[in-house]
Design an enzyme around this catalytic site. Structure first.
Site, short mmCIF file in Angstrom:
data_model
loop_
_atom_site.label_atom_id
_atom_site.label_comp_id
_atom_site.label_asym_id
_atom_site.label_seq_id
_atom_site.Cartn_x
_atom_site.Cartn_y
_atom_site.Cartn_z
N GLY A 146 0.71 -1.15 -0.16
CA GLY A 146 0.10 0.26 0.05
C GLY A 146 0.80 1.36 0.19
CG ASN A 147 -0.18 4.54 -1.64
OD1 ASN A 147 -0.95 5.52 -1.04
ND2 ASN A 147 -0.54 3.70 -2.58
NE ARG A 148 3.79 8.37 4.76
CZ ARG A 148 4.36 9.34 4.43
NH1 ARG A 148 5.12 9.49 3.50
NH2 ARG A 148 4.22 10.69 4.94
#
Ligand code: PMT
Length: 409
Positions: A211-213
């Site tokens: 995932g990412n932020r």
């Protein structure tokens, strides 16, 4: 168009058997995003409990002209309302309102307001057809009050005839129409806008993902801004943030799901804004059971995800404005310019996600907007909503130029 969202609506309920239907009116208005302030007459509470409105409405139900928390509730309600709707309205309330008599909180609020008023009569046929009631209704119509119903059908006591309260959905729709008639035109009226928001999650196994932020704040701010400017918005989002009332929300997790949902929504859209942080790679073969630590570190083979923005750029219908984002950590302008060219977008909104107060998860952003005709707009550090505003200003200016060009041809 949903104009109820964010509007303050006084819902007056007077004493008739149809008072129970006011509960549904309240729910419909609240569901549409309105802030509903119920005002009940003493008679209304003979038919339906105050606690029901306390639970469903945006504020506790009020009944008295003399309130411990608010010394003058009728003027507070009357002055802050965007619309007052009375459902059901009895012959007494209609008569008092027509005569300007303010003997209880509801009639005092009606006399104290300059907001549009929707009156939904409900009573027995004999009362509805009485010349005094007819004259009072005529007086109210003459003053610009909107009368909804009544309809014919079953009445209390097994009777049939004119006097039945209009269906709650018709009442909610009438309030919306009244607000629409008073609304000032806005610069995104009638435009269909698709916004993507949040970060995709690409599963490794049932509990782990790549995932990412991204928090979705920037994408949701764009959707909020577009809705407030009159656009019909579809937001394709991976996050649980509240979406603006009236927007269509499509919840997705992965890049593949986002690609499918966005392609479907974008086909007929005037504007598409890809603010989502889409994973560039995903595990080739996510496993169906949780990987065990005791089996050692797994080799996770990755493959590229569909490039949603590039696909939209390649199939862009004439006139559609396509806005992409670029999340960069170095060479902001050069990298963003390459994305603008490679993905066929009209604009790329470039943010340096390593800069203080910019990029992922924070409340603010600082961006450069590169346009396909070579212009570069600098939008200094400001709230994500203000960034959204500035980006949509550019889009709107383009639409105006497009229309002017078409008219000159
Ligand atoms: O959500 P927040 O916490 O508010 O943070 C905002 C943000 C940093 C996520 C936002 O401002 C932003 O930069 N969004 C784009 C993030 C991104 O994926 O950038 P990119 O440079 O990797 O991708 C370029 C463009 O291609 C983006 O419009 C992206 O949506 C799109 N893309 C990328 C990969 C892919 N497979 N398909 C795509 O459509």
């Amino acid at each position: 168009m949903n104009l109820l969202a964010g509007k303050r609506i006084v819902l007056g309920v007077s004493g008739g058997i149809a008072a129970y239907k006011a509960v549904e009116v309240c729910r419909l208005l609240v569901d549409a995003g309105a802030h509903v302030m119920p005002v009940l007459t003493g008679g209304a509470t003979r038919f339906v409990g105050r606690a029901t409105f306390d639970a469903l409405a945006s504020e506790r139900a009020r009944m008295s002209l003399f309130d411990e928390e608010d010394p003058i509730p009728h003027t507070t309600l009357g002055q802050t309302a965007d619309c007052v709707v009375v459902a059901p309205a009895t012959a007494r309330v209609i008569g008092s309102y027509a005569a300007g008599i303010s003997s209880d909180l509801l009639t005092a609020t009606l006399v104290a307001t300059r907001a549009p008023v929707v009156v939904c009569p409900a009573m027995h046929t004999e009362m509805w057809e009485h010349p005094a009631v007819a004259a009072n209704i005529a007086t109210l119509v003459g003053r610009g009050v909107h009368i909804v119903g009544p309809e014919s059908g079953h009445l209390a006591g097994g009777d049939e005839g004119a006097g039945r309260l209009s269906p709650p959905a018709n009442i909610a729709a009438a309030v919306n129409r009244v607000l629409e008639a008073r609304r000032q035109p806005s610069d995104m009226d009638g435009l269909s806008v698709v916004v993507t928001a949040g970060g995709t999650r690409e599963p490794i196994d049932p509990v782990r993902y790549i995932g990412n932020r991204s928090s979705g704040k920037q994408g949701h701010a764009l959707a909020d801004e577009a809705v407030s400017r009159g656009a019909q918005v579809t937001i394709v989002t991976t996050v649980d943030r509240p979406a603006p009332p009236g927007a269509a929300v499509v919840r997705v997790d992965t890049a593949a799901q986002m690609a499918e949902a966005t392609a479907a929504a974008a086909a007929g859209a005037d504007v598409v804004v890809m603010a989502a942080a889409v994973a560039d790679f995903r595990p080739v073969a996510p496993v169906g059971v949780k990987l065990k630590k005791r089996d050692g570190a797994p080799a996770v083979h990755l493959e590229p995800t569909p490039d949603i923005l590039a696909a939209l750029g390649a199939s862009k219908p004439p006139g559609q404005i396509l806005v992409g984002f670029a999340a960069e950590t170095c060479d902001l302008v050069r990298n963003a310019a390459a994305k603008l060219r490679d993905k066929g977008a009209d604009y790329i909104v470039a943010n340096d996600v390593t800069a203080q107060g910019a990029g992922f998860a924070c409340e603010t952003n600082e961006v450069l907007v590169l346009s396909s005709d070579g212009r570069v707009h600098s939008i200094g550090l400001r709230s994500k909503r203000q960034v959204a505003q500035a980006v949509l200003d550019l889009v709107v200016a383009d639409r105006v130029a497009q229309t002017a060009q078409q008219e000159n041809q």
